[in-house]
Enzyme design. Structure first.
Site, PDB file in Angstrom:
ATOM      1  N   LYS A 201       0.872  -1.187   0.000  1.00 23.09           N
ATOM      2  CA  LYS A 201       0.000   0.000   0.000  1.00 23.09           C
ATOM      3  C   LYS A 201       0.896   1.219   0.000  1.00 23.09           C
ATOM      4  O   LYS A 201       1.997   1.203   0.542  1.00 23.09           O
ATOM      5  CB  LYS A 201      -0.895   0.011   1.240  1.00 23.09           C
ATOM      6  CG  LYS A 201      -1.975   1.080   1.260  1.00 23.09           C
ATOM      7  CD  LYS A 201      -3.161   0.793   0.348  1.00 23.09           C
ATOM      8  CE  LYS A 201      -4.239   0.035   1.029  1.00 23.09           C
ATOM      9  NZ  LYS A 201      -5.450  -0.270   0.376  1.00 23.09           N
TER      10      LYS A 201
HETATM   11  N1  GLU Z   1      -7.236  -0.343  -2.757  1.00 21.91           N
HETATM   12  C1  GLU Z   1      -8.056  -1.512  -2.863  1.00 21.91           C
HETATM   13  C2  GLU Z   1      -8.090  -2.270  -1.551  1.00 21.91           C
HETATM   14  O1  GLU Z   1      -7.890  -1.704  -0.520  1.00 21.91           O
HETATM   15  C3  GLU Z   1      -7.710  -2.376  -4.053  1.00 21.91           C
HETATM   16  C4  GLU Z   1      -6.317  -2.888  -4.125  1.00 21.91           C
HETATM   17  C5  GLU Z   1      -6.008  -3.560  -5.452  1.00 21.91           C
HETATM   18  O2  GLU Z   1      -6.882  -3.718  -6.276  1.00 21.91           O
HETATM   19  O3  GLU Z   1      -4.827  -3.895  -5.614  1.00 21.91           O
HETATM   20  O4  GLU Z   1      -8.383  -3.424  -1.519  1.00 21.91           O
END
Ligand code: GLU
Length: 428
Positions: free
Chosen positions: A118
């Site tokens: 992230k």
């Molecule tokens: N940001 C989204 C989550 O928290 C999607 C992450 C992704 O698709 O890699 O799951």
């Protein structure tokens, strides 16, 4: 903003846990329910790496401002790091680490061949023009270029970023690499390698899991009332689908507050954040509520689908719903989770409920590798199958060990990760 900041003020110090504090506590709690090597748990408490970068931006008026960006890579034992990039003033290294841990568990619960990552930039996206957002995104892609890659770490949209952000990011990365590499990010517009159905997928999975939870606890969906906090991508798509399936969505909100109609709202008539930002309160309804009042409404299901840490020890005793389905990442603090467990309120965790986003990201990644797009029907069908399988895996742990849904989801995730780690071994 005022509602959120007053919620923050009401929280005790203990409850103001960062995503990292909450993620570590959840991990520790889960280890008591699963037989996993202590060395593996110790490794999982720490991210592999956290990249911090300075991202200079030439503002439209010619001034130069420098923002701080991050990419936390938690674990990649099962495949490339995967997870969103968020643009939000409160982004910091700790938050990214906590959120990247949740991505590791989320991908493992869904049995996807990805690990957890992230990142983001500490910036208020509302303060940027479109051109500034594009320049900032392109420079961020360049600063991260050496730690990401389609088989190494694959970013995606998150709070404050969207499909267009991913298109710029992909373009910048591809220009520097000298070839079009669509698989560097997911959540792109379909015309440049994105998947049909990706935008709506997190909300769709929240709706599917809510429907399963309603059925599991012997309720009829037609007789179920639902309150949804947040009317962005996750909240609006979840609310509309549940409305389609017969549930009565009685309250929805955005950052300014919410509207409430005990007879049910017409969710399609309310503009989502994407259609018209912060327009919920302008929609006609018998009553208005604050974001905190929404969480305490006398409803069957509450879906916090906006920001983290909204269910705390301050308001957990006042929640009236029987079921909480976490649409946002980390909406419930550890203290609130314990209160809900004592009160018999079932909390279906984020790492299961909103995992549709990363699941369709996986489909997108496969489509990019194969250079072949799937029709929406196939995406939604396979998403439904994946969600039901994961629901079933977690349900079995809930029943076998009499666990909360969160603990059960952690047991499923940790067992898979631990098995992968012990099979690969520790090198050297
Ligand atoms: N940001 C989204 C989550 O928290 C999607 C992450 C992704 O698709 O890699 O799951």
């Amino acid at each position: 903003m005022s509602t959120q900041s007053s919620q923050q003020e009401n929280k005790s110090d203990e409850d103001l846990g960062s995503a990292l504090v909450t993620a570590r506590r959840q991990l520790e709690r889960a280890t008591t329910h699963v037989n996993v090597d202590e060395g593996v748990i110790e490794r999982l408490k720490h991210p592999t790496r956290v990249e911090q970068v300075s991202v200079p931006l030439k503002r439209d008026n010619g001034d130069v401002e420098v923002f701080t960006g991050y990419r936390a890579q938690h674990d990649d034992v099962r495949g490339p790091y995967k997870g969103g990039l968020r643009y939000h003033p409160e982004v910091n290294a700790e938050e990214c680490i906590g959120l990247s841990m949740w991505m590791t568990w989320k991908c493992a619960v869904m049995d996807l061949p990805f690990g957890g990552g992230k990142g983001g930039i500490a910036v208020d996206p509302k303060s940027l023009s479109e051109e500034e957002t594009e320049r900032l995104t392109r420079r961020f892609a360049e600063e991260l270029r050496h730690v990401i890659g389609p088989t190494m770490d694959v970013p995606a949209p998150d709070m404050g970023t969207d499909a267009q952000t991913m298109a710029w990011f992909m373009d910048a990365y591809s220009m520097q690499q000298g070839e079009t590499i669509t698989g560097i990010v997911t959540g792109k517009p379909p015309i440049v390698g994105g998947s049909e159905g990706r935008d709506a997928a997190p909300g769709r999975s929240v709706a599917i899991i809510t429907r399963e939870a309603i059925e599991y606890y012997d309720k009829e969906i037609e007789e179920t009332t639902v309150a949804v906090q947040g009317f962005g991508s996750v909240g609006s798509n979840a609310a509309k689908l549940l409305d389609d399936w017969g549930a009565k969505v009685v309250s929805v909100s955005d950052v300014n507050g919410g509207i409430y109609d005990p007879n049910g709202l017409d969710t399609y008539a309310i503009p989502s954040h994407h259609e018209e930002p912060e327009a919920v309160m302008a929609h006609e309804a018998p009553e208005t509520v604050t974001n905190n009042e929404l969480l305490e409404l006398d409803v069957d299901v509450v879906i916090p689908a906006a920001i983290g840490n909204v269910l705390t020890e301050e308001n957990a005793d006042d929640v009236d719903a029987d079921i909480v389905v976490e649409g946002a990442n980390g909406p419930t603090t550890s203290a609130a989770s314990e209160i809900f467990a004592e009160r018999g309120i079932h909390v279906v965790p984020d790492i299961l409920a909103n995992a549709g986003g990363v699941t369709v990201s996986y489909f997108e990644w496969l489509q990019d590798i194969n250079r072949r797009q799937w029709p929406l029907e196939r995406v939604n069908k396979e998403l439904e199958e994946h969600m039901l399988e994961a629901w079933d895996d977690v349900r079995q742990e809930v029943e076998a060990k009499d666990l909360t849904w969160r603990d059960a989801a952690y047991v499923v995730a940790l067992s898979r990760i631990a098995e992968a780690k012990s099979t690969r071994g520790l090198w050297p």
